[in-house]
Design a protein around this motif. Sequence first.
Motif, PDB file in Angstrom:
ATOM      1  N   ALA A 127       2.223  -3.412  -1.934  1.00 55.26           N
ATOM      2  CA  ALA A 127       0.569  -4.649  -2.198  1.00 55.26           C
ATOM      3  C   ALA A 127       0.685  -4.930  -0.823  1.00 55.26           C
ATOM      4  O   ALA A 127       1.674  -5.601   0.165  1.00 55.26           O
ATOM      5  CB  ALA A 127       1.287  -4.917  -3.139  1.00 55.26           C
ATOM      6  N   SER A 186      -2.757  -6.626  -3.609  1.00 60.74           N
ATOM      7  CA  SER A 186      -4.075  -5.529  -3.766  1.00 60.74           C
ATOM      8  C   SER A 186      -3.602  -4.574  -2.916  1.00 60.74           C
ATOM      9  O   SER A 186      -2.447  -4.023  -2.282  1.00 60.74           O
ATOM     10  CB  SER A 186      -4.928  -6.455  -2.687  1.00 60.74           C
ATOM     11  OG  SER A 186      -5.738  -7.239  -3.049  1.00 60.74           O
ATOM     12  N   ILE A 197      -7.230  -5.655 -12.690  1.00 62.11           N
ATOM     13  CA  ILE A 197      -6.154  -5.393 -13.291  1.00 62.11           C
ATOM     14  C   ILE A 197      -4.843  -6.494 -13.930  1.00 62.11           C
ATOM     15  O   ILE A 197      -4.269  -6.418 -12.247  1.00 62.11           O
ATOM     16  CB  ILE A 197      -5.340  -3.626 -13.211  1.00 62.11           C
ATOM     17  CG1 ILE A 197      -6.753  -2.927 -13.150  1.00 62.11           C
ATOM     18  CG2 ILE A 197      -4.100  -3.605 -14.471  1.00 62.11           C
ATOM     19  CD1 ILE A 197      -6.110  -1.269 -13.032  1.00 62.11           C
ATOM     20  N   GLY A 198      -4.907  -6.877 -14.491  1.00 67.57           N
ATOM     21  CA  GLY A 198      -4.217  -8.440 -15.006  1.00 67.57           C
ATOM     22  C   GLY A 198      -3.460  -8.347 -16.318  1.00 67.57           C
ATOM     23  O   GLY A 198      -3.691  -7.506 -17.130  1.00 67.57           O
ATOM     24  N   LEU A 216       1.984  -3.536 -14.901  1.00 61.44           N
ATOM     25  CA  LEU A 216       1.009  -3.855 -13.733  1.00 61.44           C
ATOM     26  C   LEU A 216       2.159  -3.359 -12.395  1.00 61.44           C
ATOM     27  O   LEU A 216       2.035  -2.890 -11.915  1.00 61.44           O
ATOM     28  CB  LEU A 216       1.070  -4.733 -14.408  1.00 61.44           C
ATOM     29  CG  LEU A 216       0.279  -5.737 -12.920  1.00 61.44           C
ATOM     30  CD1 LEU A 216      -1.081  -5.454 -13.467  1.00 61.44           C
ATOM     31  CD2 LEU A 216       0.375  -7.573 -13.216  1.00 61.44           C
ATOM     32  N   ILE A 255      -8.028  -2.445  -5.115  1.00 61.68           N
ATOM     33  CA  ILE A 255      -7.296  -2.498  -6.545  1.00 61.68           C
ATOM     34  C   ILE A 255      -6.863  -3.653  -7.049  1.00 61.68           C
ATOM     35  O   ILE A 255      -5.839  -3.827  -5.150  1.00 61.68           O
ATOM     36  CB  ILE A 255      -6.654  -1.401  -7.215  1.00 61.68           C
ATOM     37  CG1 ILE A 255      -7.801  -0.191  -7.494  1.00 61.68           C
ATOM     38  CG2 ILE A 255      -5.476  -1.777  -8.767  1.00 61.68           C
ATOM     39  CD1 ILE A 255      -6.807   0.963  -7.658  1.00 61.68           C
ATOM     40  N   ASP A 256      -6.818  -4.862  -7.029  1.00 61.06           N
ATOM     41  CA  ASP A 256      -6.170  -5.963  -7.408  1.00 61.06           C
ATOM     42  C   ASP A 256      -5.547  -6.337  -8.678  1.00 61.06           C
ATOM     43  O   ASP A 256      -6.009  -6.014 -10.067  1.00 61.06           O
ATOM     44  CB  ASP A 256      -6.878  -7.073  -7.285  1.00 61.06           C
ATOM     45  CG  ASP A 256      -7.590  -7.625  -5.600  1.00 61.06           C
ATOM     46  OD1 ASP A 256      -7.049  -6.251  -4.640  1.00 61.06           O
ATOM     47  OD2 ASP A 256      -7.935  -8.477  -5.100  1.00 61.06           O
ATOM     48  N   LEU A 257      -3.995  -6.046  -8.450  1.00 58.03           N
ATOM     49  CA  LEU A 257      -2.908  -6.788  -9.454  1.00 58.03           C
ATOM     50  C   LEU A 257      -2.747  -8.483  -9.494  1.00 58.03           C
ATOM     51  O   LEU A 257      -1.973  -8.880  -8.496  1.00 58.03           O
ATOM     52  CB  LEU A 257      -1.914  -5.854  -9.257  1.00 58.03           C
ATOM     53  CG  LEU A 257      -1.970  -3.946  -9.060  1.00 58.03           C
ATOM     54  CD1 LEU A 257      -0.635  -3.470  -9.455  1.00 58.03           C
ATOM     55  CD2 LEU A 257      -2.807  -3.571  -9.903  1.00 58.03           C
ATOM     56  N   ALA A 280      -1.271 -11.269 -11.753  1.00 55.01           N
ATOM     57  CA  ALA A 280       0.048 -11.455 -13.125  1.00 55.01           C
ATOM     58  C   ALA A 280       0.135 -12.377 -13.145  1.00 55.01           C
ATOM     59  O   ALA A 280      -0.275 -13.513 -12.529  1.00 55.01           O
ATOM     60  CB  ALA A 280       1.543 -11.645 -12.781  1.00 55.01           C
ATOM     61  N   LEU A 315       5.897  -6.170  -6.051  1.00 55.54           N
ATOM     62  CA  LEU A 315       4.738  -6.026  -5.642  1.00 55.54           C
ATOM     63  C   LEU A 315       4.591  -5.411  -3.836  1.00 55.54           C
ATOM     64  O   LEU A 315       4.221  -4.774  -3.484  1.00 55.54           O
ATOM     65  CB  LEU A 315       3.487  -7.160  -5.659  1.00 55.54           C
ATOM     66  CG  LEU A 315       3.021  -7.185  -7.642  1.00 55.54           C
ATOM     67  CD1 LEU A 315       2.200  -8.777  -7.288  1.00 55.54           C
ATOM     68  CD2 LEU A 315       2.716  -5.838  -7.916  1.00 55.54           C
ATOM     69  N   LEU A 318       2.479   0.280 -12.130  1.00 53.17           N
ATOM     70  CA  LEU A 318       1.181   0.539 -12.213  1.00 53.17           C
ATOM     71  C   LEU A 318       1.441   0.550 -10.110  1.00 53.17           C
ATOM     72  O   LEU A 318       0.665   1.132  -9.723  1.00 53.17           O
ATOM     73  CB  LEU A 318       0.657   0.374 -12.299  1.00 53.17           C
ATOM     74  CG  LEU A 318      -0.667   0.595 -11.865  1.00 53.17           C
ATOM     75  CD1 LEU A 318      -1.840   1.547 -12.629  1.00 53.17           C
ATOM     76  CD2 LEU A 318      -2.439  -0.276 -12.260  1.00 53.17           C
ATOM     77  N   ALA A 319       1.887  -1.141  -9.867  1.00 55.50           N
ATOM     78  CA  ALA A 319       2.033  -1.131  -8.357  1.00 55.50           C
ATOM     79  C   ALA A 319       2.633   0.102  -7.797  1.00 55.50           C
ATOM     80  O   ALA A 319       2.342   0.478  -6.579  1.00 55.50           O
ATOM     81  CB  ALA A 319       3.003  -2.431  -8.440  1.00 55.50           C
TER      82      ALA A 319
END
Length: 310
Positions: A69, A90, A101-102, A124, A141-143, A145, A64, A127-128
Motif C-alpha cells: 500500500a 491505499s 473498505i473498512g 482487511l 481502493i482505500d483500506l 482500520a 499494509l 485483502l491488502a
Amino acid sequence: MKGVMLGLLLAALAGTVRAKNQPALADTVRLRRHLQFLTSTPQPRNYLHPAVLDSVAAYIQRQLRAAGAYAVGPQPYAVRGQTYCNVLGSFGPVDGPRLIIGAHYDVCGDQPGADDNGTGVAALLELARLLGQQSELPYRIDLVAYTLEEPPFFRTPNMGSYVHAASLKGAGVPVRGMVALEMLGYYDDRRGTQHYPVWPLKFIYGSRGNYVTVAQKFGNGRFGRQFARRYRGVAALPVKRFKAPAWLPGIDFSDHLNYWKFGYQAVLLTDTAFYRNRSYHESTDTMARLDMRRLGLAIEALLATVLTGE
C-alpha cells in the motif's frame, strides 16, 4: 504417440495459464497469525487501554506497508484528552473516485473479540496482501482500520469511521461506495442457529447460520445493488442479500452507518453478528469458534468483486 504426448503437454500448459489467471487465494495461515496477534494483546484492545490500541494500529500499518500500500499512515484524533487513530492504506490509481473498505479493530469490554472484530481486521489485511499482488487495479481502493467503534462511542462523532467519513466529505473526495467488514468468521450449519430481528424472515432466509450477508438500507443507490449482485455471483459460499429500512435493528450496527450520515453509499458485509454468534461481546468470542476456510472464501469473493470494476 507423439500426437498424444503433444496434446498432453499443451493441455498442461493451458492449465498453467489458467492457474496464473485465476484470482489469488486467501491464506488461512496468515489469517490465523493476524487473529492470534489481535486476541493475545496484554490487555483487551478497548478504549481503556490506548497503548494496546496503539500497538494494534502499528501492527496494521506494518502489514499494509508489507502488502504494497502507498500513503500508509495513522489518522489521529483526540477523545477525552487521549489520542486514538484510524489507520489508512491505499491501492490503485491515486486519482479518481475511490472505494472505501473498512473494519474496526477495537473491542467492547474485556473480551478477546476474535470474530468481533478480529475477523474483519484479518480480512482487511489479507485483502491488502491480495490487492498488492495485482498488476493494476480499476480504481483507487482505500483500506481503513477504525478505532472506537464500540460502546461507549458507538453512534457518536468519536467513532473512527465518523472521523474518516467526515474528513472525506470535508475534502470533497469522490467516493464510489463503502464496504464495512464486521464479523465474518462464525458459521453453523445446524437448523435453528440463525436468528433475525423479525421472526418471519427465517422463512425467507432460512434458519441455518451458514452464509455471509450483504446488508444495506432501502434507497442505498446503485453501488449497493451492484456490489451485492456481484459478490453473490462470485462467492463460493452461500450469500444472502438483505435490504431493509434503516430503523431495523442491526442494519446499521457498524461503521457503514457513518458514511450514510455523510451521503455516501455503503454496505455491511457480515456473518450477521449477534443474530448468529452467541459469543458476541462475550469472553467466549475466541479463535476456536471460527471457520477459517469460510472466512477465506468470503475474502476471495470480496477480492473478485472489487476487481470487477464497472
